[in-house]
Design a protein around this motif. Structure first.
Motif, PDB file in Angstrom:
ATOM      1  N   GLN B 134       0.839  -1.195   0.000  1.00 42.88           N
ATOM      2  CA  GLN B 134       0.000   0.000   0.000  1.00 42.88           C
ATOM      3  C   GLN B 134       0.881   1.256   0.000  1.00 42.88           C
ATOM      4  N   ARG B 135       1.925   1.199   0.832  1.00 38.40           N
ATOM      5  CA  ARG B 135       2.802   2.363   0.951  1.00 38.40           C
ATOM      6  C   ARG B 135       3.539   2.678  -0.361  1.00 38.40           C
ATOM      7  N   VAL B 136       3.897   1.623  -1.129  1.00 40.05           N
ATOM      8  CA  VAL B 136       4.611   1.888  -2.375  1.00 40.05           C
ATOM      9  C   VAL B 136       3.640   2.024  -3.554  1.00 40.05           C
ATOM     10  N   GLY B 137       2.334   1.998  -3.242  1.00 43.20           N
ATOM     11  CA  GLY B 137       1.333   2.279  -4.270  1.00 43.20           C
ATOM     12  C   GLY B 137       1.009   1.106  -5.171  1.00 43.20           C
ATOM     13  N   LEU B 138       1.172  -0.114  -4.681  1.00 46.01           N
ATOM     14  CA  LEU B 138       0.893  -1.279  -5.522  1.00 46.01           C
ATOM     15  C   LEU B 138      -0.259  -2.110  -4.968  1.00 46.01           C
ATOM     16  N   GLN B 139      -1.140  -1.466  -4.151  1.00 48.07           N
ATOM     17  CA  GLN B 139      -2.207  -2.255  -3.517  1.00 48.07           C
ATOM     18  C   GLN B 139      -3.124  -2.921  -4.534  1.00 48.07           C
ATOM     19  N   ASP B 140      -3.166  -2.414  -5.769  1.00 40.58           N
ATOM     20  CA  ASP B 140      -4.043  -3.016  -6.782  1.00 40.58           C
ATOM     21  C   ASP B 140      -3.341  -4.110  -7.586  1.00 40.58           C
ATOM     22  N   HIS B 141      -2.089  -4.395  -7.275  1.00 40.86           N
ATOM     23  CA  HIS B 141      -1.329  -5.354  -8.087  1.00 40.86           C
ATOM     24  C   HIS B 141      -0.848  -6.545  -7.277  1.00 40.86           C
ATOM     25  N   VAL B 142      -1.453  -6.774  -6.130  1.00 42.11           N
ATOM     26  CA  VAL B 142      -0.969  -7.786  -5.186  1.00 42.11           C
ATOM     27  C   VAL B 142      -0.829  -9.172  -5.823  1.00 42.11           C
ATOM     28  N   VAL B 157       8.251  -2.996  -6.009  1.00 38.60           N
ATOM     29  CA  VAL B 157       8.205  -4.322  -5.372  1.00 38.60           C
ATOM     30  C   VAL B 157       9.543  -4.592  -4.695  1.00 38.60           C
ATOM     31  N   GLY B 158      10.629  -4.244  -5.399  1.00 39.13           N
ATOM     32  CA  GLY B 158      11.970  -4.423  -4.835  1.00 39.13           C
ATOM     33  C   GLY B 158      12.128  -3.664  -3.523  1.00 39.13           C
ATOM     34  N   ILE B 159      11.590  -2.436  -3.476  1.00 39.11           N
ATOM     35  CA  ILE B 159      11.673  -1.631  -2.252  1.00 39.11           C
ATOM     36  C   ILE B 159      10.883  -2.292  -1.130  1.00 39.11           C
ATOM     37  N   ALA B 160       9.664  -2.755  -1.480  1.00 39.84           N
ATOM     38  CA  ALA B 160       8.830  -3.414  -0.464  1.00 39.84           C
ATOM     39  C   ALA B 160       9.510  -4.672   0.061  1.00 39.84           C
ATOM     40  N   ARG B 161      10.150  -5.441  -0.843  1.00 31.03           N
ATOM     41  CA  ARG B 161      10.834  -6.661  -0.416  1.00 31.03           C
ATOM     42  C   ARG B 161      11.964  -6.330   0.565  1.00 31.03           C
ATOM     43  N   ALA B 162      12.730  -5.293   0.242  1.00 34.36           N
ATOM     44  CA  ALA B 162      13.846  -4.929   1.117  1.00 34.36           C
ATOM     45  C   ALA B 162      13.332  -4.477   2.486  1.00 34.36           C
ATOM     46  N   LEU B 163      12.256  -3.674   2.492  1.00 33.84           N
ATOM     47  CA  LEU B 163      11.734  -3.181   3.769  1.00 33.84           C
ATOM     48  C   LEU B 163      11.068  -4.297   4.568  1.00 33.84           C
ATOM     49  N   MET B 164      10.576  -5.307   3.856  1.00 36.28           N
ATOM     50  CA  MET B 164       9.933  -6.459   4.489  1.00 36.28           C
ATOM     51  C   MET B 164      10.889  -7.136   5.470  1.00 36.28           C
ATOM     52  N   GLN B 165      12.188  -7.029   5.193  1.00 36.28           N
ATOM     53  CA  GLN B 165      13.183  -7.641   6.082  1.00 36.28           C
ATOM     54  C   GLN B 165      13.252  -6.925   7.423  1.00 36.28           C
TER      55      GLN B 165
END
Lengths: 282, 250
Positions: B134-142, B157-165
């Motif tokens: 949601q924060r990176v603006g991809l809530q419609d592409h899950v 997606v790459g940013i979200a993956r990194a922050l997921m850690q």
């Protein structure tokens, strides 16, 4: 001036004559070479025909041209009554192909892993080991594998399953290993960077990249394995081949034709199924 | 107290090959957004890959929150990597997996093999992934596959993956080089905002000097494996840039 021209002309004629001699000479030598080669070839063909066909054929049993045609004609009849009893062996053949391919795929997992240069655990040992497995699997004929397993586990479909499995490893593992060697290294780096272990790298970064290709190869091999398992019965490893062998031994040639038709139908079915399976994968 | 201390770092890929890093030292503070600039082949990628040991340094030390990274054995190294997020030039997503699975893969360091096999991530991870998407603006592409996305979306997606850690440091390897100028600025802005919000220091390879000056508070200039400049962005000027990029002019 004119004497010089005359001298030049004479020299020209002499040169032309010498050159012509050379050309003719080389052609003559070439003719000798070709005719010698043809003669040797003819002698070899005649000798092999003599040894293999004339000496080793039982001409008396073959009889006249008529009796040869009559013998061939016996295969034209189809023993339709045999078909109901072919259903069981046909299913068995299909099962040998399916289970054999499945077991082959299981053996392929370490073979492909060890045989891919970029992920092989210990190159000096595991890579040659995998390559040896692949070569051994492919260079020995499925009938020979079946004979081996019949000797080891006895008559029946189990020997056929083992033979098919071992024979399948070479191709599936080789193609899979090559697919693994061609992957994009980026996802591997990404999974390692999040702290993933080797298993996770394989599952997340390698497998998804090679899966479509590997599935295609497995389906292709399965299709070939139906053909292979149809004949394995000839050496006692179960399936339609066993019925084929029995019909031939009892001189029921119409029955042999019936089995051949059943095998054709089975292979056709395999081709149709593999066509749709491959379409679904890609 | 610096969170990352790199001392006399040296690296070469083969024992006979050229030395890529020739004794680089620097320190990163907890609130830094560091840019590493320099011409192609200067060793920028090698430098940041040494920090999470995707590349093995040949000499020198790297202390991350006091632990020497260079000597960690296998399992501890993986535990360390969980704390360091990484964003790549070519995104390095798993193309055939969904956006959700890609973001969740950031948790693999915390996930056992059996859970990995069945992709059985805990509910908390999934909720966190959704929040980040949601924060990176991809809530419609899950549920879309990663290869269906545009370049800018993939890097999100790459940013979200990194922050997921839940990282304590982020390594960015040319995060915008594969993107067009407008998207590059958006992506850098997003990284900067998220890094500030989550309080994660960043170390960013970047060849676009203008982006570096705009988004980063400190700059390291690297030339042929040697550090030529290290300081606040304000101290960087044209003369120093010319010196760093001198090789390219020649």
């Amino acid at each position: 001036m004119s004497t010089f021209r005359q001298a030049a002309a004479t020299a020209d004629v002499a040169w032309r004559s010498r050159a012509a001699d050379q050309v003719l000479d080389s052609r003559r030598r070439r003719r000798y070479r070709v005719s010698t080669f043809v003669m040797v070839l003819v002698v070899l063909v005649v000798w092999s025909v003599q040894v293999t066909i004339i000496d080793d054929t039982d001409w008396e049993r073959m009889g006249s041209l008529q009796s040869v045609l009559a013998a061939a004609g016996e295969f034209l009849a189809v023993d339709w009554a045999l078909f109901p009893s072919l259903a069981g062996p046909a299913v068995e053949t299909l099962m040998i192909a399916c289970l054999g391919t499945l077991l082959g795929v299981v053996i392929c997992v370490p073979a492909a892993w060890f045989g891919a240069l970029n992920i092989t655990p210990y190159k000096p040992v595991t890579y040659p080991l995998a390559r040896l497995m692949m070569t051994l699997s492919r260079s020995i004929h499925e009938i020979v594998w079946a004979l081996f397993f019949v000797a080891v586990v006895g008559l029946g479909p189990l020997a056929g399953i083992f033979a098919i499995a071992v024979r399948s490893v070479g191709f599936i593992a080789k193609m899979s290993a090559e697919a693994i060697e061609d992957i994009d290294h980026g996802p591997v780096e990404a999974i390692r960077a999040v702290g993933g272990n080797g298993f996770q790298v394989m599952l997340y970064a390698i497998l998804p990249q090679v899966l479509p290709q590997v599935l295609g190869v497995i389906i292709f091999e399965w299709e070939i394995n139906i053909r292979r398992s149809a004949i394995l019965g000839l050496v006692g490893a179960g399936g339609l081949g066993l019925v084929f062998f029995r019909q031939l031994n009892t001189f029921n040639f119409a029955g042999v034709t019936a089995v051949i038709i059943a095998i054709l139908a089975l292979i056709l079915l395999g081709e149709v199924l593999s066509y749709f399976a491959r379409k679904a994968v890609i | 107290m610096p969170i990352l201390e790199v001392r006399e770092l040296r690296a070469r890929y083969t024992s006979s090959g050229p030395e890529i890093l020739k004794g680089v030292s620097f320190e990163v503070e907890a609130d830094d957004f560091f840019a590493i600039i320099g011409p192609s082949g200067a060793g920028k990628s090698t430098l940041i890959r040494c920090i999470n040991r995707l590349v093995e340094p040949t000499a020198g030390s790297i202390h991350f929150y006091g632990t020497d990274v260079t000597t960690l054995p296998g399992r501890q190294l993986r535990i360390l990597r969980r704390d360091i997020g990484m964003i790549f030039q070519e995104f390095n997503l798993i193309n055939r997996m969904s956006v959700m699975d890609n973001v969740l893969s950031g948790r693999l360091g915390y996930t056992g093999n059996v859970r990995t096999l069945f992709r059985a991530f805990p509910r908390a991870d999934i909720e966190r992934a959704l929040e980040l998407l949601q924060r990176v603006g991809l809530q419609d592409h899950v549920d879309k596959r990663a290869d269906e996305l545009s370049g800018g979306q993939r890097q999100r997606v790459g940013i979200a993956r990194a922050l997921m850690q839940g990282p304590r440091l982020m390594l960015l390897d040319e995060p915008t080089s594969a993107l067009d100028p407008k998207i590059s600025r958006e992506v850098m802005g997003l990284i900067k905002t998220m890094a500030e919000e989550f309080g994660v220091p960043c170390l960013c390879n970047i060849h676009d000097v203008r982006l570096a000056m705009e988004f980063c508070n400190k700059i390291i200039g690297l030339q042929d494996g040697v550090k030529m400049f290290d300081g606040p962005t304000g101290e960087m000027d044209q003369a120093k840039l010319d010196q760093i990029y001198a090789m390219e002019v020649l």
